[in-house]
Design an enzyme around this catalytic site. Structure first.
Site, PDB file in Angstrom:
ATOM      1  CB  CYS A  87       6.804  10.017  -3.964  1.00  0.00           C
ATOM      2  SG  CYS A  87       8.334  10.186  -4.882  1.00  0.00           S
ATOM      3  NE  ARG A 117      13.491   9.141 -10.995  1.00  0.00           N
ATOM      4  CZ  ARG A 117      12.680  10.155 -10.719  1.00  0.00           C
ATOM      5  NH1 ARG A 117      13.010  11.373 -11.107  1.00  0.00           N
ATOM      6  NH2 ARG A 117      11.565   9.954 -10.065  1.00  0.00           N
ATOM      7  CG  HIS A 130       6.105   5.099  -5.205  1.00  0.00           C
ATOM      8  ND1 HIS A 130       5.305   6.128  -5.605  1.00  0.00           N
ATOM      9  CD2 HIS A 130       7.385   5.506  -5.391  1.00  0.00           C
ATOM     10  CE1 HIS A 130       6.067   7.121  -6.046  1.00  0.00           C
ATOM     11  NE2 HIS A 130       7.326   6.779  -5.925  1.00  0.00           N
TER      12      HIS A 130
HETATM   13  N1  GLN Z   1       8.800  14.518  -8.953  1.00  0.00           N
HETATM   14  C1  GLN Z   1       9.265  14.090  -7.692  1.00  0.00           C
HETATM   15  C2  GLN Z   1      10.711  13.584  -7.642  1.00  0.00           C
HETATM   16  O1  GLN Z   1      11.244  13.129  -8.640  1.00  0.00           O
HETATM   17  C3  GLN Z   1       8.356  13.019  -7.194  1.00  0.00           C
HETATM   18  C4  GLN Z   1       8.472  11.746  -7.949  1.00  0.00           C
HETATM   19  C5  GLN Z   1       7.423  10.773  -7.567  1.00  0.00           C
HETATM   20  O2  GLN Z   1       6.444  11.107  -6.921  1.00  0.00           O
HETATM   21  N2  GLN Z   1       7.595   9.561  -7.954  1.00  0.00           N
HETATM   22  O3  GLN Z   1      11.300  13.662  -6.594  1.00  0.00           O
END
Ligand code: GLN
Length: 279
Positions: A107, A144, A219
């Site tokens: 990520c 998101r 993740h």
């Molecule tokens: N900040 C980055 C995004 O929102 C990565 C988020 C994350 O690593 N969970 O894309």
């Protein structure tokens, strides 16, 4: 219960896992990836050291590790990390990845290994430019990308290796949570999305694969859920370190494989029948 091989007959390998900025970059269970590699090495009788590659680490620390794990981060933390990962430390990271040190980057980490990340609010954060990709957060009002993720690994060398290890087409089960959308340049995708959104929700790609670095939006449950990927990382690290054709002793992954099957079923992902089991 994992199957513990006979420690007396296991070769005494030593491995150092470098963990990028553990306190700043470990969202959504990303430490699970570190723990999985550590345990699978210990179960085989290898000795393992986990070295935090954070603000206190030097370029020599980065150079000393056999395998690198990098997790996700909130935008603000990504900025702090990139302010620290400059100069000789950035050069050391570049050298490691170019020389084939295996790693799994989740990520926020791939966003930093790419050319840049543009957060929803604030200035563009320049990346290390190791991976030919860019990431842009379209703004705080954009949804998101959150949820379960299933991909088929298509990165050719990795797909071949994983197929040889498991006897079937490699599918990975994961979980994504990101605002940023990633577009790949010339770098190979890690895989194609079977369920979920992946790099950008548009082109069907997920993650990237470069030298021996696995970049993904999946993740920290990635390695617990797909333990053969942890073994690929471990085996690649040991082969590079000891310059021998090392093959890892098998462990009993029945429960993890059942958990994968349960997810495929729950998500109604129909996979092709598995190929003949490896002999
Ligand atoms: N900040 C980055 C995004 O929102 C990565 C988020 C994350 O690593 N969970 O894309």
């Amino acid at each position: 219960m994992p199957h513990f091989p006979n420690y007396m007959t296991s070769p005494k390998f030593e491995i150092t896992i470098g963990w990028l900025y553990p306190t700043l970059m470990s969202t959504y269970g990303d430490r699970g990836n570190v723990i999985t590699i550590e345990r699978r090495a210990q179960w085989r009788g290898y000795s393992v050291k986990v070295l935090p590659l954070d603000q206190n680490a030097t370029a020599d620390d980065i150079k000393s590790v056999d395998l690198i794990v990098g997790g996700g981060a909130q935008d603000r933390q990504q900025e702090i990390v990139m302010r620290d990962l400059q100069g000789v430390k950035a050069d050391a990271m570049r050298e490691k990845i170019e020389n084939g040190t295996p790693g799994v980057f989740t990520c926020g980490s791939p966003q930093l290994l790419g050319h840049y990340y543009e957060p929803g609010l604030g200035q563009r954060i320049e990346g290390l430019g190791i991976l030919d990709l860019v990431s842009v957060h379209p703004g705080e009002n954009t949804k998101r990308c959150i949820g379960n993720l299933v991909i088929e690994v298509t990165a050719s060398r990795l797909a071949q290796d994983l197929k040889a290890m498991t006897g079937s087409t490699p599918y990975l089960v994961g979980f994504e949570n990101h605002g940023g959308r990633t577009k790949l340049g010339k770098v190979e995708a890690l895989g194609k999305v079977v369920y979920g959104l992946g790099n950008n929700g548009e082109d069907g790609t997920e993650g990237a694969f470069y030298q021996n670095a696995i970049a993904t939006y999946s993740h920290g449950p990635l390695l617990p859920k797909n333990p053969f990927v942890a073994d690929w990382l471990l085996q690649t690290a040991l082969r590079l370190k000891y310059q021998q054709p090392i093959t890892l002793e098998p462990l009993d992954d029945t429960l993890a494989m059942q958990a994968r099957e349960a997810m495929f079923k729950r998500l109604k992902v129909n996979l092709p029948a598995p190929a003949a089991a490896k002999v």
